[in-house]
Enzyme design. Structure first.
Site, PDB file in Angstrom:
ATOM      1  N   ASP A  13      -5.068   2.051  10.642  1.00 35.83           N
ATOM      2  CA  ASP A  13      -6.802   2.277  10.931  1.00 35.83           C
ATOM      3  C   ASP A  13      -6.622   1.575  12.411  1.00 35.83           C
ATOM      4  OD1 ASP A  13      -9.229   1.337  10.881  1.00 35.83           O
ATOM      5  OD2 ASP A  13      -9.432   0.678   8.514  1.00 35.83           O
TER       6      ASP A  13
ATOM      7  N   PHE B 266     -14.017   3.322   4.148  1.00 33.70           N
ATOM      8  CA  PHE B 266     -13.193   1.794   3.688  1.00 33.70           C
ATOM      9  C   PHE B 266     -12.715   2.634   2.223  1.00 33.70           C
ATOM     10  CE2 PHE B 266     -11.148  -1.360   1.177  1.00 33.70           C
ATOM     11  CZ  PHE B 266     -10.713  -2.125   2.030  1.00 33.70           C
TER      12      PHE B 266
ATOM     13  N   GLY C 210       0.775  -1.282  -0.431  1.00 33.36           N
ATOM     14  CA  GLY C 210      -0.263   0.154  -0.124  1.00 33.36           C
ATOM     15  C   GLY C 210       1.066   1.501   0.218  1.00 33.36           C
TER      16      GLY C 210
ATOM     17  N   GLU D  20       4.338   4.136   5.678  1.00 32.55           N
ATOM     18  CA  GLU D  20       2.705   3.505   5.937  1.00 32.55           C
ATOM     19  C   GLU D  20       1.702   4.526   5.002  1.00 32.55           C
ATOM     20  OE1 GLU D  20       0.991   0.949   5.966  1.00 32.55           O
ATOM     21  OE2 GLU D  20       1.075   0.254   7.995  1.00 32.55           O
ATOM     22  N   ASP D  21       0.822   3.644   4.544  1.00 31.78           N
ATOM     23  CA  ASP D  21      -0.555   3.904   3.695  1.00 31.78           C
ATOM     24  C   ASP D  21      -1.117   4.506   4.862  1.00 31.78           C
ATOM     25  OD1 ASP D  21      -1.217   1.741   4.510  1.00 31.78           O
ATOM     26  OD2 ASP D  21      -2.065   1.080   2.413  1.00 31.78           O
TER      27      ASP D  21
ATOM     28  N   ARG E   6      -5.640   0.071  -6.479  1.00 29.77           N
ATOM     29  CA  ARG E   6      -4.269   0.803  -6.038  1.00 29.77           C
ATOM     30  C   ARG E   6      -3.772   1.518  -7.426  1.00 29.77           C
ATOM     31  NH1 ARG E   6      -1.610  -2.255  -1.556  1.00 29.77           N
ATOM     32  NH2 ARG E   6      -1.940  -4.155  -2.045  1.00 29.77           N
TER      33      ARG E   6
ATOM     34  N   LYS F 202      -6.883   6.985  10.434  1.00 36.21           N
ATOM     35  CA  LYS F 202      -8.533   6.695  10.761  1.00 36.21           C
ATOM     36  C   LYS F 202      -8.253   6.509  12.186  1.00 36.21           C
ATOM     37  CE  LYS F 202     -10.230   4.068   7.643  1.00 36.21           C
ATOM     38  NZ  LYS F 202     -11.207   2.762   7.227  1.00 36.21           N
TER      39      LYS F 202
ATOM     40  N   ASP G 181      -5.615  -0.519  -1.489  1.00 32.40           N
ATOM     41  CA  ASP G 181      -6.694  -1.609  -2.391  1.00 32.40           C
ATOM     42  C   ASP G 181      -7.698  -2.612  -1.398  1.00 32.40           C
ATOM     43  OD1 ASP G 181      -5.510  -5.128  -1.762  1.00 32.40           O
ATOM     44  OD2 ASP G 181      -4.617  -3.970  -0.465  1.00 32.40           O
TER      45      ASP G 181
END
Length: 177
Positions: A105, A154, A46, A101-102, A167, A133, A161
């Site tokens: 969460d 989401f 990601g 990091e993407d 992506r 998030k 993805d």
């Protein structure tokens, strides 16, 4: 005709907003790490797009490595279990590490990776996430640098993805239910 955009309910963060924020973060990181060589560690898969753009915007000597973990699989919620899929190619002991990091969460993957890297005796460890998030947290964690804080959607695009798809979108979009 089916397109990559077919599954997108709405654009949450535009390509222009992402690129502007990446440049702002790069300026700050360049200043914070002045006169140091860093090792940027991208969390596969990601963070690839984010790391790629960010690394080109940072004016410092750097090495790039990758690590891969999973807590999602083909689901839209975390399994709660983090699995290491690919480890680093080079040791980080005594190095200044920036973990890229993407999205944060649940926080479980970031916590796992921070603990893993600290146990490898980095000279310093900082973290950056394109997206944060906080409503999804299962552990207390905060990145040193954050691109955008988002609500509990989401999201896909710009490296993120769903089951390996989306992506390649240049923006962050909310996936249709």
């Amino acid at each position: 005709m089916i397109t990559a955009e077919s599954g997108i309910e709405k654009v949450l963060i535009s390509e222009e907003m992402i690129q502007s924020r990446v440049r702002q973060l790069a300026v700050r990181i360049t200043e914070d790490y002045k006169n140091q060589t860093i090792v940027m560690i991208g969390v596969l898969t990601g963070a690839v797009m984010f790391l790629s753009d960010l690394s080109r915007a940072i004016s410092l000597p750097m090495e790039i490595d990758f690590i891969a973990c999973s807590s999602y699989g083909h689901r839209t919620t975390t399994s709660g279990e983090v699995r290491m899929i690919k480890d680093l190619s080079h040791p980080v002991e005594g190095r200044h590490v920036l973990l890229v990091e993407d999205i944060i969460d649940s926080g479980l993957t970031m916590r796992y990776l921070e603990d893993t890297l600290r146990n490898r005796h980095c000279a310093s460890l900082r973290t950056i996430a394109l997206l944060d998030k906080p409503s999804g947290r299962k552990t207390i964690i905060q990145a040193d640098y954050v691109g955008f804080t988002i609500e509990n959607h989401f999201v896909v695009g710009y490296g993120l993805d769903y089951a390996g798809l989306y992506r390649n979108l240049p923006y962050i979009g909310v996936l249709k239910p």
